[in-house]
Design a protein around this motif. Sequence first.
Motif, short mmCIF file in Angstrom:
data_model
loop_
_atom_site.label_atom_id
_atom_site.label_comp_id
_atom_site.label_asym_id
_atom_site.label_seq_id
_atom_site.Cartn_x
_atom_site.Cartn_y
_atom_site.Cartn_z
N TRP A 1 -5.76 9.11 4.68
CA TRP A 1 -5.70 8.08 3.64
C TRP A 1 -6.99 7.26 3.66
O TRP A 1 -7.55 6.98 2.60
CB TRP A 1 -4.49 7.19 3.85
N PHE B 1 -0.34 5.07 0.53
CA PHE B 1 -0.41 5.05 1.98
C PHE B 1 0.78 5.81 2.53
O PHE B 1 1.87 5.75 1.98
CB PHE B 1 -0.41 3.60 2.51
N TYR C 1 0.83 -1.20 0.00
CA TYR C 1 0.00 0.00 0.00
C TYR C 1 0.87 1.26 0.00
O TYR C 1 0.55 2.24 -0.66
CB TYR C 1 -0.92 0.03 1.22
N SER D 1 -9.73 9.20 2.05
CA SER D 1 -9.58 9.31 0.60
C SER D 1 -10.00 8.00 -0.09
O SER D 1 -10.62 8.03 -1.16
CB SER D 1 -8.15 9.68 0.22
#
Length: 66
Positions: free
Chosen positions: A57, A35, A29, A60
């Motif tokens: 994050w 990330f 990620y 989002s």
Amino acid sequence: MNPIKSAGYITTRQVCERLGISRSTLERYVKTKGFPKPLKLSATSTNRYPIDAVLAWEHSIINQAF
């Protein structure tokens, strides 16, 4: 997901538990899904993730789903 305060840092283990993923998935990620990168707060500490960045994050990703 476990509730967390919006200030400070969490460990790799806490991030993985929160997201229900393995460490290798977390590393992927970071490399491919934007990330936040972990921080090393001192020479002897383990990696820590800024909680604000983790929450941003998550939001989002949720917003992309809709």
